[in-house]
Design a protein around this motif. Sequence first.
Motif, short mmCIF file in Angstrom:
data_model
loop_
_atom_site.label_atom_id
_atom_site.label_comp_id
_atom_site.label_asym_id
_atom_site.label_seq_id
_atom_site.Cartn_x
_atom_site.Cartn_y
_atom_site.Cartn_z
N CYS A 25 37.27 44.16 27.86
CA CYS A 25 37.51 43.16 26.82
C CYS A 25 36.45 42.08 26.91
O CYS A 25 36.27 41.45 27.95
N CYS A 27 36.39 39.34 24.91
CA CYS A 27 36.82 38.11 24.23
C CYS A 27 36.47 36.88 25.08
O CYS A 27 36.28 36.97 26.29
N CYS A 30 38.86 36.16 28.08
CA CYS A 30 38.64 37.01 29.25
C CYS A 30 37.34 36.64 29.95
O CYS A 30 37.27 36.70 31.18
N TYR A 67 48.88 35.69 25.59
CA TYR A 67 47.72 35.75 26.48
C TYR A 67 48.09 35.05 27.78
O TYR A 67 47.94 33.84 27.92
N ARG A 69 47.90 35.18 32.07
CA ARG A 69 47.12 35.68 33.20
C ARG A 69 47.85 35.35 34.48
O ARG A 69 48.45 34.28 34.60
ZN LIG Z 1 40.16 39.56 26.28
#
Ligand SMILES: [Zn+2]
Length: 134
Positions: A25, A27, A30, A67, A69
Motif C-alpha cells: 500500500c 497511501c 501507510c 484506519y 494501526r
Molecule cells: Zn495504506
Amino acid sequence: MLTGGCLCGEVRYELDGKVSPIWLCHCSKCRRATGSAFHASTVCQPDDFSWLSGADRLTVYEDTPGYRRCFCGRCGSPVPIYLEQFGLMFIPAGGLEGDPGRTVNHHIFVASKAPWYEITDDHPQFDEHKPRSG
Ligand SMILES: [Zn+2]
Ligand SMILES: [Zn+2]
C-alpha cells in the motif's frame, strides 16, 4: 507455523495457517506509519493467529474510522491488528520471520505513491483499493 515479532522482541505472535498474498500500500497514511515507500501487508484468519508475548505492550492508534494501526509500545514496530470490518487479522508482512509461502501480488493506492519511489515490477496496480472481484 509462522512466527513474527517486533524490533525489541517483546511482542511475539504465531500463525498456524495460510496468509493471503502480500500487497503493497502506497497511501500517505501507510507511508507515514512506516517511514517507508509503502506498507507490505497480508491477512490471516483470526482463528489461526495467537499472541505469544507482549500483548500488554500493544498500542492502537486510530487515525480515521477504518484506519487503525497497532504497534509495540516500546519500540514502535507495526504489529498485527484485528480488523472487525473484514473479520481478518491484518499483519505487517515485514514482521514475519521465515518464508510465509506467499509473495507480493499487487499494489494499492498507487495514485498517492511517493514521488521518489518507482514501481519496477509487473504486478497489478490500483489507484486506490483493489476492486472486489465478483
Ligand atoms: Zn495504506
Ligand atoms: Zn517492540
